[in-house]
Design a protein around this motif. Structure first.
Motif, short mmCIF file in Angstrom:
data_model
loop_
_atom_site.label_atom_id
_atom_site.label_comp_id
_atom_site.label_asym_id
_atom_site.label_seq_id
_atom_site.Cartn_x
_atom_site.Cartn_y
_atom_site.Cartn_z
N UNK A 16 26.71 50.70 28.35
CA UNK A 16 27.40 49.96 29.43
C UNK A 16 27.55 50.80 30.68
N UNK A 17 27.41 50.11 31.81
CA UNK A 17 27.63 50.73 33.12
C UNK A 17 28.94 50.20 33.68
N UNK A 18 29.54 50.96 34.60
CA UNK A 18 30.75 50.47 35.28
C UNK A 18 30.36 49.20 36.02
N UNK A 19 31.18 48.16 35.92
CA UNK A 19 30.82 46.85 36.42
C UNK A 19 30.74 46.79 37.95
N UNK A 35 22.59 29.78 35.15
CA UNK A 35 22.43 29.51 36.57
C UNK A 35 23.52 30.19 37.40
N UNK A 36 24.54 30.71 36.71
CA UNK A 36 25.67 31.36 37.38
C UNK A 36 26.03 32.63 36.63
N UNK A 37 26.68 33.55 37.34
CA UNK A 37 27.33 34.64 36.64
C UNK A 37 28.72 34.81 37.23
N UNK A 38 29.63 35.26 36.37
CA UNK A 38 31.04 35.36 36.73
C UNK A 38 31.55 36.76 36.44
N UNK A 39 32.37 37.27 37.35
CA UNK A 39 33.01 38.57 37.20
C UNK A 39 34.51 38.37 37.13
N UNK A 40 35.17 39.07 36.21
CA UNK A 40 36.63 38.94 36.10
C UNK A 40 37.24 40.25 35.62
N UNK A 41 38.51 40.42 35.89
CA UNK A 41 39.31 41.57 35.45
C UNK A 41 38.72 42.92 35.86
N UNK A 42 37.84 42.94 36.83
CA UNK A 42 37.28 44.19 37.33
C UNK A 42 36.16 44.77 36.50
N UNK A 43 36.01 44.28 35.26
CA UNK A 43 35.02 44.90 34.36
C UNK A 43 34.27 43.91 33.48
N UNK A 44 34.56 42.63 33.60
CA UNK A 44 33.94 41.65 32.71
C UNK A 44 32.88 40.83 33.44
N UNK A 45 31.81 40.52 32.72
CA UNK A 45 30.67 39.79 33.26
C UNK A 45 30.22 38.75 32.25
N UNK A 46 30.04 37.52 32.72
CA UNK A 46 29.54 36.44 31.86
C UNK A 46 28.43 35.69 32.58
N UNK A 47 27.46 35.21 31.81
CA UNK A 47 26.36 34.41 32.33
C UNK A 47 26.59 32.98 31.85
N UNK A 48 26.48 32.01 32.76
CA UNK A 48 26.86 30.64 32.44
C UNK A 48 25.83 29.62 32.91
N UNK A 49 25.65 28.52 32.17
CA UNK A 49 24.75 27.46 32.62
C UNK A 49 25.41 26.56 33.67
N UNK A 50 26.75 26.52 33.70
CA UNK A 50 27.50 25.72 34.67
C UNK A 50 28.92 26.29 34.74
N UNK A 51 29.72 25.81 35.68
CA UNK A 51 31.12 26.20 35.69
C UNK A 51 31.95 25.03 36.20
N UNK A 52 33.21 25.06 35.85
CA UNK A 52 34.16 24.01 36.25
C UNK A 52 35.15 24.63 37.22
N UNK A 53 35.25 24.05 38.41
CA UNK A 53 36.19 24.54 39.42
C UNK A 53 37.58 24.02 39.07
N UNK A 65 39.35 45.00 42.07
CA UNK A 65 38.13 45.68 42.48
C UNK A 65 37.23 45.89 41.26
N UNK A 66 35.94 45.88 41.51
CA UNK A 66 34.97 46.17 40.44
C UNK A 66 35.14 47.62 40.00
N UNK A 67 35.06 47.86 38.70
CA UNK A 67 35.18 49.22 38.18
C UNK A 67 34.14 50.16 38.79
N UNK A 68 32.94 49.64 39.06
CA UNK A 68 31.86 50.47 39.57
C UNK A 68 31.70 50.47 41.07
N UNK A 69 32.47 49.65 41.78
CA UNK A 69 32.41 49.59 43.25
C UNK A 69 33.73 49.04 43.76
#
Length: 160
Positions: A16-19, A35-53, A65-69
């Motif tokens: 793993x790399x710093x997010x 079709x989407x990717x989501x970042x949360x909590x500064x270090x989590x990453x998910x790949x998604x086919x859709x999202x609900x607003x 802030x991102x752990x790596x930037x």
């Protein structure tokens, strides 16, 4: 099949790399159906086919802030920074409108695309495109090609 993919679940801890946005993009860009990717909590990453607003969080801001930037946010405690992915290499080719410039001591080739103009690219007979973008130069006898920077580059962004 569940198309949601999670970086921490699928990447061994030692790999793993710093997010950052780029780390998440590189993880998700080849995930089938994502079709989407989501970042949360500064270090989590998910790949998604859709999202609900979710209207419950309208007006709220991502603040972690991102752990790596630390200059970029990677969501929040309950919010996600969402990114939509596009395969820019899947766009149709666009022809270069201007013929390549002449090159001293290079062979020239008749181009039907550039209205019969002699061009220094043996692969530009039917025009250079954003897919076939590098000019293939052939030198006259006794000369060699030191460098070649002629290529067709699209200006702007067709997706916006």
């Amino acid at each position: 099949t569940n198309a949601v993919r999670d970086y921490k679940t699928e990447t061994p801890k030692e790999d793993r790399e710093a997010m950052t946005v780029e780390v998440c993009w590189n993880f998700c860009k080849n995930v089938s159906g994502a079709q989407y990717f989501a970042l949360s909590r500064g270090s989590e990453c998910s790949c998604l086919p859709f999202f609900h607003d979710d209207a419950d969080y309208a007006g709220k801001m991502c603040d972690q802030a991102c752990d790596g930037d630390k200059t970029v946010t990677c969501g929040g405690d309950r919010l996600q920074d969402m990114y939509e992915m596009h395969d820019c290499n899947n766009l149709p080719a666009v022809y270069c409108k201007s013929p390549p410039p002449a090159i001293e001591y290079a062979k020239t080739f008749n181009s039907t695309f550039y209205r019969g103009i002699e061009v220094p690219c043996k692969n530009a007979k039917s025009g250079l495109t954003t897919h076939e973008q590098h000019c293939q130069v052939e030198c006259n006898p006794g000369y060699y090609l030191k460098s070649n920077t002629i290529k067709c580059t699209e200006k702007g962004d067709r997706l916006h």
